[in-house]
Design a protein around this motif. Structure first.
Motif, PDB file in Angstrom:
ATOM      1  N   ILE A  63       0.845  -1.198   0.000  1.00  0.00           N
ATOM      2  CA  ILE A  63       0.000   0.000   0.000  1.00  0.00           C
ATOM      3  C   ILE A  63       0.877   1.244   0.000  1.00  0.00           C
ATOM      4  CG2 ILE A  63      -1.685   1.318   1.343  1.00  0.00           C
ATOM      5  CD1 ILE A  63      -2.758  -1.382   2.395  1.00  0.00           C
ATOM      6  N   TYR A  64       1.905   1.234   0.821  1.00  0.00           N
ATOM      7  CA  TYR A  64       2.833   2.369   0.909  1.00  0.00           C
ATOM      8  C   TYR A  64       3.479   2.658  -0.445  1.00  0.00           C
ATOM      9  CZ  TYR A  64       7.030   4.967   2.256  1.00  0.00           C
ATOM     10  OH  TYR A  64       8.036   5.900   2.348  1.00  0.00           O
ATOM     11  N   ASP A  65       3.951   1.604  -1.122  1.00  0.00           N
ATOM     12  CA  ASP A  65       4.591   1.794  -2.426  1.00  0.00           C
ATOM     13  C   ASP A  65       3.618   2.415  -3.422  1.00  0.00           C
ATOM     14  OD1 ASP A  65       6.956   0.755  -1.491  1.00  0.00           O
ATOM     15  OD2 ASP A  65       6.607  -1.264  -2.283  1.00  0.00           O
ATOM     16  N   ARG A  66       2.373   1.978  -3.409  1.00  0.00           N
ATOM     17  CA  ARG A  66       1.378   2.542  -4.331  1.00  0.00           C
ATOM     18  C   ARG A  66       1.095   4.009  -4.008  1.00  0.00           C
ATOM     19  NH1 ARG A  66      -3.048  -0.748  -7.432  1.00  0.00           N
ATOM     20  NH2 ARG A  66      -1.697  -2.397  -8.241  1.00  0.00           N
ATOM     21  N   LEU A  67       1.051   4.311  -2.729  1.00  0.00           N
ATOM     22  CA  LEU A  67       0.785   5.691  -2.342  1.00  0.00           C
ATOM     23  C   LEU A  67       1.937   6.610  -2.723  1.00  0.00           C
ATOM     24  CD1 LEU A  67      -0.984   5.250   1.110  1.00  0.00           C
ATOM     25  CD2 LEU A  67      -1.996   5.815  -1.096  1.00  0.00           C
ATOM     26  N   LEU A  68       3.148   6.119  -2.652  1.00  0.00           N
ATOM     27  CA  LEU A  68       4.285   6.924  -3.112  1.00  0.00           C
ATOM     28  C   LEU A  68       4.170   7.227  -4.603  1.00  0.00           C
ATOM     29  CD1 LEU A  68       7.531   5.663  -1.328  1.00  0.00           C
ATOM     30  CD2 LEU A  68       6.408   7.886  -1.104  1.00  0.00           C
ATOM     31  N   ALA A  98     -14.122   0.287  -5.678  1.00  0.00           N
ATOM     32  CA  ALA A  98     -13.554   0.653  -6.983  1.00  0.00           C
ATOM     33  C   ALA A  98     -12.166   0.038  -7.136  1.00  0.00           C
ATOM     34  CB  ALA A  98     -13.472   2.171  -7.107  1.00  0.00           C
ATOM     35  N   GLN A  99     -11.789  -0.217  -8.396  1.00  0.00           N
ATOM     36  CA  GLN A  99     -10.460  -0.752  -8.693  1.00  0.00           C
ATOM     37  C   GLN A  99      -9.649   0.345  -9.390  1.00  0.00           C
ATOM     38  OE1 GLN A  99     -10.533  -4.721 -10.537  1.00  0.00           O
ATOM     39  NE2 GLN A  99     -12.704  -4.841  -9.993  1.00  0.00           N
ATOM     40  N   ILE A 100      -8.603   0.809  -8.717  1.00  0.00           N
ATOM     41  CA  ILE A 100      -7.836   1.957  -9.207  1.00  0.00           C
ATOM     42  C   ILE A 100      -6.371   1.550  -9.365  1.00  0.00           C
ATOM     43  CG2 ILE A 100      -7.113   4.321  -8.731  1.00  0.00           C
ATOM     44  CD1 ILE A 100      -9.691   4.698  -7.162  1.00  0.00           C
ATOM     45  N   GLY A 101      -5.820   1.827 -10.543  1.00  0.00           N
ATOM     46  CA  GLY A 101      -4.458   1.439 -10.860  1.00  0.00           C
ATOM     47  C   GLY A 101      -3.409   2.347 -10.240  1.00  0.00           C
ATOM     48  N   ARG A 160      -7.117   3.467  -0.671  1.00  0.00           N
ATOM     49  CA  ARG A 160      -6.255   2.286  -0.819  1.00  0.00           C
ATOM     50  C   ARG A 160      -6.225   1.467   0.472  1.00  0.00           C
ATOM     51  NH1 ARG A 160      -4.468   2.239  -5.791  1.00  0.00           N
ATOM     52  NH2 ARG A 160      -3.666   4.118  -6.850  1.00  0.00           N
ATOM     53  N   ILE A 161      -6.263   2.130   1.611  1.00  0.00           N
ATOM     54  CA  ILE A 161      -6.321   1.423   2.898  1.00  0.00           C
ATOM     55  C   ILE A 161      -7.651   0.685   3.020  1.00  0.00           C
ATOM     56  CG2 ILE A 161      -6.471   1.793   5.389  1.00  0.00           C
ATOM     57  CD1 ILE A 161      -4.502   4.218   4.883  1.00  0.00           C
TER      58      ILE A 161
END
Length: 281
Positions: free
Chosen positions: A94-99, A165-168, A132-133
């Protein structure tokens, strides 16, 4: 107490027994989100923080999540401790995606001073982070709590993202106020949307609950302010641009430019007549 009051209290007791779910409190859910955000991105200082130690904060957050899950215990697929452990196992991803999301905003918004400002200030990033969380908790089959978290972010930012929702990757919401992203929306990578955008459904019948009701937005799409894109069969092809105020219920091919055509009239008075002359541009 009066007879009417006693009768009302009896009614509340009966109603309480009929509720399917028990839920954590909204303030507790909000505190969990904000403390988790400070653990992941310590760019702001919490003047009331009890501890600055990462490991201690991590353990407390784990306990908080177990506490949030406990009222739902009878409807969880497994124990609250197990779900909390699985959630925190996914925290690095999750952290990597948020970055990636934060860098997408920093790199594409000329008003962004730097990564720290985006993380600490931008409502779009905050709403995406909470989504995302919450999405991870939904993936672990936790009922209701994910929606409670995204509604907390909705109240804070004016951005409504359903946790389903599915978000890339590298998602960018600019400004954000009034954005609505429905439950069955699919968004690809490197998508950018502006304030007031709605990714919604054409029908709101309860019978549609298990069907895809919201659009699919493919990679590298830009959607400008106040555009409305509706329908589960609507697909916006990759590398397309959807202009402001567009109303779209049909699919568009890749590399499309869709815009709202407007008409401007210049009103002038004739030298020989008081009647205005209209020029259509």
């Amino acid at each position: 107490m009066t007879t009417a009051t006693n009768a009302f209290l009896d009614h509340l007791l009966v109603q309480r027994a009929q509720y399917r779910y028990k839920l954590p409190s909204r303030p507790d859910a909000g505190r969990f989100i904000d403390q988790l955000m400070r653990l992941l991105f310590p760019v702001t200082q919490d003047c009331q923080s009890v501890s600055q130690h990462v490991e201690e904060t991590y353990q407390k957050l784990n306990q908080q999540l177990v506490c949030l899950l406990s009222p739902l215990q009878n409807t969880l697929p497994e124990g609250a401790d197990t779900i909390a452990e699985k959630f925190f196992d996914q925290l690095p991803a999750i952290y990597d995606r948020l970055l990636l999301d934060a860098h997408a905003i920093t790199d594409n918004d000329p008003a962004a001073i730097g990564l720290e400002e985006v993380i600490a200030v931008y409502p779009g990033f905050y709403a995406i982070a909470v989504y995302r969380i919450a999405h991870e908790l939904l993936r672990l089959n936790v009922p209701l709590l994910p929606r409670m978290l995204t509604e907390y972010a909705h109240g804070q930012t004016g951005i409504d993202i359903h946790p389903g929702a599915q978000i890339g990757r590298a998602f960018f919401i600019d400004h954000g106020t009034g954005v609505v992203i429905g439950e069955t929306t699919i968004i690809g990578d490197n998508v950018k949307i502006y304030q007031g955008v709605t990714l919604g459904a054409t029908h709101v019948a309860k019978s549609m609950a298990q069907k895809k009701r919201h659009p699919t937005i493919e990679n590298n799409v830009v959607i400008y302010a106040n555009a409305t894109i509706l329908g589960g069969h609507t697909v916006v092809g990759h590398d397309s641009v959807i202009g402001g105020n567009v109303w779209l219920t049909d699919s568009v091919e890749a590399h499309s430019l869709v815009y709202h055509q407007h008409q401007t009239e210049v009103r002038l008075k004739s030298l020989e007549s008081a009647e205005p002359i209209n020029f259509v541009i």
